[in-house]
Design a protein around this motif. Structure first.
Motif, PDB file in Angstrom:
ATOM      1  N   TYR A 262      47.413  42.889  32.570  1.00  0.00           N
ATOM      2  CA  TYR A 262      48.611  43.529  32.899  1.00  0.00           C
ATOM      3  C   TYR A 262      48.573  44.189  34.492  1.00  0.00           C
ATOM      4  CZ  TYR A 262      50.747  42.696  28.563  1.00  0.00           C
ATOM      5  OH  TYR A 262      51.289  41.901  27.332  1.00  0.00           O
ATOM      6  N   PRO A 263      47.557  44.909  34.970  1.00  0.00           N
ATOM      7  CA  PRO A 263      47.580  45.161  36.065  1.00  0.00           C
ATOM      8  C   PRO A 263      47.512  43.969  37.213  1.00  0.00           C
ATOM      9  CG  PRO A 263      46.050  46.560  34.849  1.00  0.00           C
ATOM     10  CD  PRO A 263      46.268  45.366  33.936  1.00  0.00           C
ATOM     11  N   VAL A 264      47.071  42.982  36.979  1.00  0.00           N
ATOM     12  CA  VAL A 264      47.100  41.847  37.677  1.00  0.00           C
ATOM     13  C   VAL A 264      48.448  41.409  37.953  1.00  0.00           C
ATOM     14  CG1 VAL A 264      46.359  39.406  38.087  1.00  0.00           C
ATOM     15  CG2 VAL A 264      44.602  40.972  37.278  1.00  0.00           C
ATOM     16  N   LEU A 265      49.083  41.346  36.953  1.00  0.00           N
ATOM     17  CA  LEU A 265      50.405  41.001  37.072  1.00  0.00           C
ATOM     18  C   LEU A 265      51.582  41.936  37.512  1.00  0.00           C
ATOM     19  CD1 LEU A 265      51.281  39.532  33.447  1.00  0.00           C
ATOM     20  CD2 LEU A 265      50.618  38.471  35.215  1.00  0.00           C
ATOM     21  N   GLU A 266      51.097  43.162  37.622  1.00  0.00           N
ATOM     22  CA  GLU A 266      51.871  44.269  38.287  1.00  0.00           C
ATOM     23  C   GLU A 266      51.624  44.204  39.816  1.00  0.00           C
ATOM     24  OE1 GLU A 266      53.958  46.710  37.631  1.00  0.00           O
ATOM     25  OE2 GLU A 266      53.730  46.314  35.395  1.00  0.00           O
ATOM     26  N   SER A 267      50.295  43.458  40.275  1.00  0.00           N
ATOM     27  CA  SER A 267      50.101  43.287  41.614  1.00  0.00           C
ATOM     28  C   SER A 267      50.594  42.293  42.155  1.00  0.00           C
ATOM     29  CB  SER A 267      48.293  43.276  41.706  1.00  0.00           C
ATOM     30  OG  SER A 267      47.959  43.164  43.046  1.00  0.00           O
ATOM     31  N   VAL A 268      51.007  41.226  41.299  1.00  0.00           N
ATOM     32  CA  VAL A 268      51.627  39.903  41.811  1.00  0.00           C
ATOM     33  C   VAL A 268      53.131  40.395  42.169  1.00  0.00           C
ATOM     34  CG1 VAL A 268      52.389  37.690  41.036  1.00  0.00           C
ATOM     35  CG2 VAL A 268      50.124  38.108  40.791  1.00  0.00           C
ATOM     36  N   ASP A 269      53.613  41.172  41.268  1.00  0.00           N
ATOM     37  CA  ASP A 269      54.891  41.750  41.588  1.00  0.00           C
ATOM     38  C   ASP A 269      55.084  42.363  42.396  1.00  0.00           C
ATOM     39  OD1 ASP A 269      57.527  42.111  39.843  1.00  0.00           O
ATOM     40  OD2 ASP A 269      57.011  44.264  40.715  1.00  0.00           O
ATOM     41  N   ALA A 270      54.224  43.326  42.889  1.00  0.00           N
ATOM     42  CA  ALA A 270      54.002  44.117  44.126  1.00  0.00           C
ATOM     43  C   ALA A 270      53.976  43.011  45.480  1.00  0.00           C
ATOM     44  CB  ALA A 270      52.925  45.049  44.155  1.00  0.00           C
ATOM     45  N   ILE A 271      53.211  41.896  45.041  1.00  0.00           N
ATOM     46  CA  ILE A 271      53.046  40.999  46.412  1.00  0.00           C
ATOM     47  C   ILE A 271      54.401  40.180  46.583  1.00  0.00           C
ATOM     48  CG2 ILE A 271      52.175  38.607  46.803  1.00  0.00           C
ATOM     49  CD1 ILE A 271      49.483  39.601  45.246  1.00  0.00           C
TER      50      ILE A 271
END
Length: 397
Positions: A262-271
């Motif tokens: 889930y943090p990986v997906l949050e990071s992709v969202d921020a990207i």
């Protein structure tokens, strides 16, 4: 009924950031790809309707009398788009011999064309015409080739039927429709995509219609008004993959390692959001090397995240390492597991570097194009505005 000749084109699409994360409610950025599909609609006096698809060696025509028999009472009561006409689709599938297992490109393209043609002209006299469609886009590579086809069909047939005006004036070389008319084009193109794919997201046809860049979040598609035109290399590794399998694999990882994924997906969202802001800045202030530094770093970070999600591939690793050796930055675009990747080119990137990079990638059996992202969506052309080699192909049939 006599229709007017017209030439239209629509772009392909690439995902800049947000692959797979978008399935789980995160932002994705889709951009138009300046490899285009062209359609030339020509009236005829043969009493036939034909479609020519030279990319896939398909040349078919039907007598108008045959097609009239397929019409039923509810056909084409309005040019407005409603639900797919299940009865018309059933008749067309039987007419062209579609079975449940017969879903090849030729069959689905033909079905989509006949559905739009009969839906838009079925309330009056069916006109005799031929459409020829040729594309710079490879099929089945996740680059929106079917959507570009559907957008071209919708715009040409809507214009020919009188549902929307022809935007091209005598002195124009290209022209685009109004927002209202593009919404109608997009709606009909989505119908074509539903026929071809069953349950499409609507992103591909929206990019083909509006061009530029679109923000996609939780089913909402927002065209961004201004984005810079960016040069890229587009590479097709030609490694086949199943989007369905790859999406399921990411979901399995999330279920197994939720605190990690889930943090990986949050990071992709921020990207995606950081990239959107950077591109917006590039349209409102002087473009600097720092803008490109940020875009390159985002590409690298996102590619690592996609590998963490399990959608990488050794062919994509090769793409990234080959381009990085030349000082260029790459990531996969689309579902991953093979397929295509994009490489950002700076304005100052030397032509020799680009040529050598293309040669390096081709040595691995990849197809490679130098092109751009962020260009215009569907448009009508005068014959003088179409590249001579494309015009020659369209005019052969």
């Amino acid at each position: 009924m006599q229709v007017k000749e017209c030439i239209v084109s629509a772009p392909g699409k690439a995902i800049l950031h947000g692959e797979h994360a978008v399935v789980h409610g995160k932002v994705a950025l889709a951009v138009s790809l300046n490899l285009r599909t062209y359609l030339w609609l020509k009236p005829s006096s043969t009493g036939k309707v034909g479609i020519n698809l030279p990319n896939i060696d398909t040349f078919i025509s039907w007598d108008l009398s045959e097609l009239k028999q397929l019409l039923h009472d509810s056909c084409a009561k309005t040019k407005e788009v409603k639900q797919l006409d299940a009865e018309l689709i059933k008749r067309l599938r039987e007419f062209i011999g579609v079975t449940n297992g017969n879903l090849d490109t030729r069959t689905m393209a033909t079905l989509s064309f006949l559905y739009m043609y009969l839906s838009l002209f079925g309330s009056g006299d069916l006109p005799s015409l031929t459409v020829t469609v040729w594309s710079e886009l490879p099929t089945g590579a996740g680059l929106g080739s079917s959507a570009a086809f559907s957008v071209c069909l919708a715009s040409a047939l809507l214009s020919a039927s009188g549902a929307i005006p022809t935007p091209l004036k005598d002195w124009d070389i290209t022209a685009r429709w109004s927002q209202e008319h593009m919404e109608l084009i997009n709606s009909w193109a989505f119908q074509g995509e539903m026929i071809i794919h069953g349950n499409p997201s609507g992103v591909d046809n929206a990019v083909g219609t509006w061009g530029g860049m679109l923000r996609f979040l939780s089913g909402k598609i927002i065209p961004l008004s201004r984005v810079p035109l960016l040069r890229i290399l587009l590479t097709n590794t030609k490694v086949p993959r199943s989007t369905k399998v790859l999406v399921a694999g990411v979901k399995d990882k999330m279920n197994k390692f939720p605190s990690i994924m889930y943090p990986v997906l949050e990071s992709v969202d921020a990207i995606s959001c950081t990239c959107e802001k950077t591109l917006s800045d590039m349209t409102s202030e002087p473009i600097t090397g720092e803008h490109y530094n940020v875009l390159e770093e985002l590409i690298d970070i996102n590619q690592h995240h996609l590998n963490v999600m399990g959608v990488g591939h050794t062919a994509l690793d090769t793409l990234c390492s080959v381009t990085l050796a030349r000082g260029l930055h790459s990531k996969l675009t689309g579902a991953g597991g093979g397929g295509c990747g994009i490489t950002l080119l700076r304005p100052e990137t030397d032509c020799l570097v680009i040529q050598n990079t293309i040669q390096d990638l081709q040595s691995f059996g990849f197809d490679c194009w130098e092109t751009s992202i962020g260009g215009p969506g569907v448009q009508q052309h005068s014959p003088h505005s179409v590249k001579e080699e494309i015009l020659e192909v369209l005019n052969l049939y």
